[in-house]
Design an enzyme around this catalytic site. Structure first.
Site, short mmCIF file in Angstrom:
data_model
loop_
_atom_site.label_atom_id
_atom_site.label_comp_id
_atom_site.label_asym_id
_atom_site.label_seq_id
_atom_site.Cartn_x
_atom_site.Cartn_y
_atom_site.Cartn_z
N LYS A 1 0.82 -1.22 0.00
CA LYS A 1 0.00 0.00 0.00
C LYS A 1 0.86 1.28 0.00
O LYS A 1 2.07 1.22 0.26
CB LYS A 1 -0.93 -0.03 1.21
CG LYS A 1 -1.98 -1.15 1.15
CD LYS A 1 -2.97 -1.00 2.30
CE LYS A 1 -4.05 -2.06 2.24
NZ LYS A 1 -5.06 -1.87 3.30
N TYR B 1 -12.35 -1.69 -3.81
CA TYR B 1 -12.87 -1.90 -2.45
C TYR B 1 -14.39 -1.74 -2.39
O TYR B 1 -14.94 -1.42 -1.33
CB TYR B 1 -12.20 -0.92 -1.49
CG TYR B 1 -10.82 -1.36 -1.04
CD1 TYR B 1 -10.64 -2.53 -0.30
CD2 TYR B 1 -9.69 -0.61 -1.34
CE1 TYR B 1 -9.39 -2.93 0.13
CE2 TYR B 1 -8.42 -1.01 -0.92
CZ TYR B 1 -8.28 -2.18 -0.18
OH TYR B 1 -7.04 -2.58 0.24
N ASN C 1 -2.03 0.30 6.72
CA ASN C 1 -1.57 -0.99 7.24
C ASN C 1 -0.70 -1.78 6.27
O ASN C 1 -0.66 -3.01 6.31
CB ASN C 1 -2.75 -1.82 7.76
CG ASN C 1 -3.72 -2.22 6.67
OD1 ASN C 1 -3.61 -1.76 5.55
ND2 ASN C 1 -4.66 -3.08 7.01
N HIS D 1 -2.32 -5.29 1.52
CA HIS D 1 -3.64 -5.92 1.35
C HIS D 1 -3.42 -7.36 0.91
O HIS D 1 -2.48 -7.65 0.18
CB HIS D 1 -4.46 -5.19 0.27
CG HIS D 1 -5.66 -5.96 -0.17
ND1 HIS D 1 -6.86 -5.91 0.48
CD2 HIS D 1 -5.83 -6.84 -1.20
CE1 HIS D 1 -7.72 -6.71 -0.12
NE2 HIS D 1 -7.12 -7.28 -1.15
N GLU E 1 -9.50 -10.28 -7.89
CA GLU E 1 -8.52 -9.22 -7.63
C GLU E 1 -7.29 -9.35 -8.54
O GLU E 1 -6.71 -8.34 -8.95
CB GLU E 1 -8.12 -9.23 -6.15
CG GLU E 1 -9.29 -8.83 -5.25
CD GLU E 1 -8.96 -8.83 -3.77
OE1 GLU E 1 -7.82 -9.19 -3.39
OE2 GLU E 1 -9.85 -8.46 -2.98
P1 CMP Z 1 -7.41 -4.48 3.64
O1 CMP Z 1 -6.92 -5.84 3.97
O2 CMP Z 1 -6.80 -3.78 2.48
O3 CMP Z 1 -8.99 -4.54 3.40
C1 CMP Z 1 -9.84 -3.49 3.69
C2 CMP Z 1 -9.15 -2.36 4.37
O4 CMP Z 1 -10.00 -1.45 5.03
C3 CMP Z 1 -8.27 -2.90 5.47
O5 CMP Z 1 -7.17 -3.56 4.91
C4 CMP Z 1 -7.95 -1.66 6.26
O6 CMP Z 1 -6.85 -0.96 5.76
C5 CMP Z 1 -9.22 -0.84 6.02
N1 CMP Z 1 -9.98 -0.78 7.24
C6 CMP Z 1 -10.67 -1.75 7.83
N2 CMP Z 1 -11.25 -1.32 8.96
C7 CMP Z 1 -10.90 -0.03 9.07
C8 CMP Z 1 -11.19 0.95 10.03
N3 CMP Z 1 -11.97 0.69 11.08
N4 CMP Z 1 -10.65 2.16 9.83
C9 CMP Z 1 -9.90 2.43 8.75
N5 CMP Z 1 -9.61 1.52 7.81
C10 CMP Z 1 -10.10 0.29 7.97
#
Ligand code: CMP
Length: 139
Positions: free
Chosen positions: A9, A49, A112, A115, A126
């Protein structure tokens, strides 16, 4: 052997951690089948998403994913989807197990680092989102 999709990311790419994340994935036993650098626009990030549309974090997630370059990649391993999710750790780095990608490199639940697809069905969708069959050399 099966395939899954990972995306390094914008937080990890922007802070120069992409190489470390890739090395971690290779060290965990994944083979890279395809990889590219991409810059998503709003429509693309929103479409990727779409399953989260309407959730409170959706707008923030879309803005974040278009804030800088991302590195999508197709990874192969035995039981690739489950193995990758275990390797990257929980969504929130504060809850991620020691030694996982998110524990090591993620900043927060939103920023984070990586993904990973959550099922074989979504992995196929995907992978197709980012890579044509032509790009997946060797398959
Ligand atoms: P990802 O695995 O990319 O899939 C969906 C993403 O939404 C997740 O990682 C997080 O980065 C994001 N996400 C999920 N919950 C939250 C939250 N409560 N606040 C902000 N981002 C979120």
């Amino acid at each position: 052997m099966s395939l899954t999709l990972a995306i390094i990311k914008p937080d990890a790419v922007g802070s120069g951690k992409a190489g470390k994340v890739l090395a971690h994935l290779e060290g965990a036993g994944f083979t890279v089948h395809a990889m590219r650098l991409a810059r998503l626009n709003k429509a693309q990030a929103g479409a990727f998403y779409a399953v989260h549309e309407g959730r409170p974090f959706y707008e923030e997630l879309v803005e974040f994913m278009m804030s800088g370059p991302v590195i999508p990649m197709v990874l192969e391993a035995d039981n690739a989807v489950a193995k990758l999710r275990e390797t990257i750790g929980a969504t929130d780095p504060a809850e991620a197990a020691e030694g996982t990608v998110r524990k090591l490199y993620a900043e927060s639940k939103g920023r984070n680092a990586i993904h990973a697809s959550d099922s074989d069905e979504n992995a196929a969708l995907e992978i197709d989102f980012f890579f044509s069959n032509y790009d997946r050399l060797g398959l």
